[in-house]
Enzyme design. Structure first.
Site, PDB file in Angstrom:
ATOM      1  N   ASP A 135       0.841  -1.202   0.000  1.00 26.54           N
ATOM      2  CA  ASP A 135       0.000   0.000   0.000  1.00 26.54           C
ATOM      3  C   ASP A 135       0.875   1.252   0.000  1.00 26.54           C
ATOM      4  O   ASP A 135       1.981   1.219  -0.527  1.00 26.54           O
ATOM      5  CB  ASP A 135      -0.923  -0.064   1.237  1.00 26.54           C
ATOM      6  CG  ASP A 135      -2.296   0.523   0.950  1.00 26.54           C
ATOM      7  OD1 ASP A 135      -2.363   1.756   0.784  1.00 26.54           O
ATOM      8  OD2 ASP A 135      -3.278  -0.231   0.890  1.00 26.54           O
ATOM      9  N   HIS A 193      -3.452   5.957   3.418  1.00 24.64           N
ATOM     10  CA  HIS A 193      -4.277   4.800   3.062  1.00 24.64           C
ATOM     11  C   HIS A 193      -3.739   3.498   3.640  1.00 24.64           C
ATOM     12  O   HIS A 193      -4.485   2.681   4.187  1.00 24.64           O
ATOM     13  CB  HIS A 193      -4.321   4.752   1.528  1.00 24.64           C
ATOM     14  CG  HIS A 193      -5.228   3.752   0.922  1.00 24.64           C
ATOM     15  ND1 HIS A 193      -4.822   2.475   0.612  1.00 24.64           N
ATOM     16  CD2 HIS A 193      -6.521   3.847   0.528  1.00 24.64           C
ATOM     17  CE1 HIS A 193      -5.836   1.829   0.042  1.00 24.64           C
ATOM     18  NE2 HIS A 193      -6.877   2.632  -0.020  1.00 24.64           N
ATOM     19  N   SER A 373     -11.299  -0.902  -0.647  1.00 24.59           N
ATOM     20  CA  SER A 373     -10.019  -0.923   0.076  1.00 24.59           C
ATOM     21  C   SER A 373     -10.190  -1.304   1.531  1.00 24.59           C
ATOM     22  O   SER A 373      -9.264  -1.819   2.147  1.00 24.59           O
ATOM     23  CB  SER A 373      -9.388   0.478   0.079  1.00 24.59           C
ATOM     24  OG  SER A 373      -8.619   0.681  -1.055  1.00 24.59           O
TER      25      SER A 373
END
Ligand SMILES: [Ca+2]
Ligand SMILES: [Ca+2]
Ligand SMILES: [Ca+2]
Length: 438
Positions: A135, A193, A373
């Site tokens: 990520d 994220h 996600s």
């Protein structure tokens, strides 16, 4: 080809304060005045009184009297002659008990649309299992203390990486913000994220204040593949090889491969040669690959790497148990997990670890995101629980158990959400039963 993180908007939530107690322990002096006050307070006791009237609860073994009082009455009483002390009857918490934000983690325990974490935890919390999160990298957060294994930074473009070099052993998230014109889809604020995704998998249990991941005793290998404007497919493919224990030139090989790789990323495109080979080899080494279906409101089969053979592709459900409006769908989807509604109410989204700081890292925080996600890492965490319960379970058996033990969808998904809602409780239960009968 550039892959982008599959999360949408964020709404930061302030940490929750513990509710104020309205019970007070009153200590009286041993004199006539005190006796008078005590008597008048006891006289105010009315069993059927409204919630704000003073109420005597009981006499304590330590000498005080326990009263139900408003904070105003309590401070007035503290100033009354004959009263030695008024102390709040604090609510003490077990030191390894539920994390304070647990009730906001509806995706873990809601009877209708939650993944039934507590049933799975009767067997395991993920000890011994390893999840690689490919990520935007990771940032220091109290929820990650003791939860991480050494990771790697596969971002080969120094300009996008913002750390002054190409690949390196430091997977810290340097921020993925971009100015308009720099990218096809610029983000004015850093998303952090990777930290949100990692928290969903393995945020620490029992520390305050905070959340808990679905596999809080599993370890996370943070692997940085996304940076400014997304990540290169070539970097992601190499990272898949590395996280699954394969050799990547110039990078030290992992001693312990990941049980599962989480890919909350993707873009429109076919599953090309590089991604296919990386994933095939990872699975051959025993690593499960979980991919977010994507947030394009279109067929998951158009979205790489969610359309690659052998991966577990995860669609997102809204708070009401129907398919989330943004989620990709169709025959490519293996199963679904809560991803958040992405409507006005942020609390219908997925709460996890975040940072304050629009561009660079500032303070650890918690916040809500929605997207496939956020759905994928719940499945990855479940795979960790399964591998913890049965370290010998094969990649194929993992997929079969996930599918066989998914619950019927609590809401509509006419375009296809796979086998249904992931069920951590039922799935781990089945894995344990299988292992015992072998
Ligand atoms: Ca670097
Ligand atoms: Ca770095
Ligand atoms: Ca925690």
């Amino acid at each position: 080809m550039r892959l982008i993180p599959a999360a949408l908007l964020a709404s930061l939530a302030a940490p929750v304060a513990v509710a104020e107690s309205s019970r007070y322990i009153v200590h009286f002096a041993d004199n006539v005045m005190a006796t008078a006050v005590q008597q008048s307070l006891r006289a105010a006791v009315q069993p059927q009184a409204d919630a704000h009237a003073p109420r005597h609860v009981r006499t304590l073994a330590t000498g005080g009297e326990l009263f139900q009082l408003t904070p105003e009455d309590a401070s007035a009483l503290a100033a009354t002659p004959g009263v030695v002390a008024v102390e709040e009857d604090l609510v003490l918490q077990p030191t390894a008990g539920p994390d304070p934000l647990w009730r906001r983690q509806w995706y873990m325990h809601d009877p209708k649309v939650g993944v039934d974490a507590e049933v799975a935890w009767r067997y395991t919390r993920g000890a011994g299992a390893v999840v690689a999160v490919l990520d935007t990298g990771i940032t220091p957060h109290p929820e990650f203390d003791g939860q991480l294994l050494p990771g790697y930074d596969f971002v080969s473009d120094p300009e996008a990486a913002r750390d002054g070099d190409g690949r390196d052993p430091d997977p810290n998230d340097e921020g993925d913000w971009a100015d308009p014109g720099e990218c096809l889809r610029p983000r004015l604020k850093s998303t952090w994220h990777g930290s949100h995704v990692a928290g969903i998998v393995a945020a620490r249990a029992g520390n305050r204040p905070g959340i808990v991941g679905l596999a809080p005793e599993a370890k996370v290998i943070p692997v940085r593949v996304l940076a400014r404007c997304g990540g290169q497919l070539s970097d992601v493919a190499d990272a898949i090889v590395w996280a699954s224990g394969g050799d990547v030139p110039g990078v030290p090989t992992l001693a312990r491969r990941a049980d599962v790789i989480n890919l909350s990323l993707g873009t429109i495109g076919a599953c090309g040669w590089s991604m296919q080979v990386a994933i095939e080899k990872a699975m051959a080494r025993g690593t499960v690959v979980v991919v977010a279906a994507g947030n394009d409101e279109s067929s998951a089969s158009l979205h790489v790497p969610g359309n690659c053979p052998g991966v577990i592709t995860v669609a997102a459900l809204a708070r009401d148990g129907s398919m989330a409006w943004y989620s990709n769908y169709g025959a490519q989807v293996t199963l679904s997990a809560p991803g958040g509604s992405l409507r006005e109410r942020g609390s219908d989204d997925i709460l996890s670890t975040l940072y304050l700081g629009k561009r660079s890292r500032e303070t650890p925080a918690f916040g809500y995101y929605a997207g496939t996600s956020m759905a994928a890492p719940q499945v990855s965490a479940l795979v960790a629980l399964m591998r913890s319960a049965d370290p010998a379970i094969s990649v194929d058996a993992v997929r079969q158990q996930l599918v066989d033990n998914a619950r019927p969808l609590p809401g509509p998904c006419p375009k296809g959400c796979g086998a249904g809602l992931m069920d951590a409780g039922a799935t781990v239960d089945a894995v344990v039963e299988d292992r015992v009968s072998r």
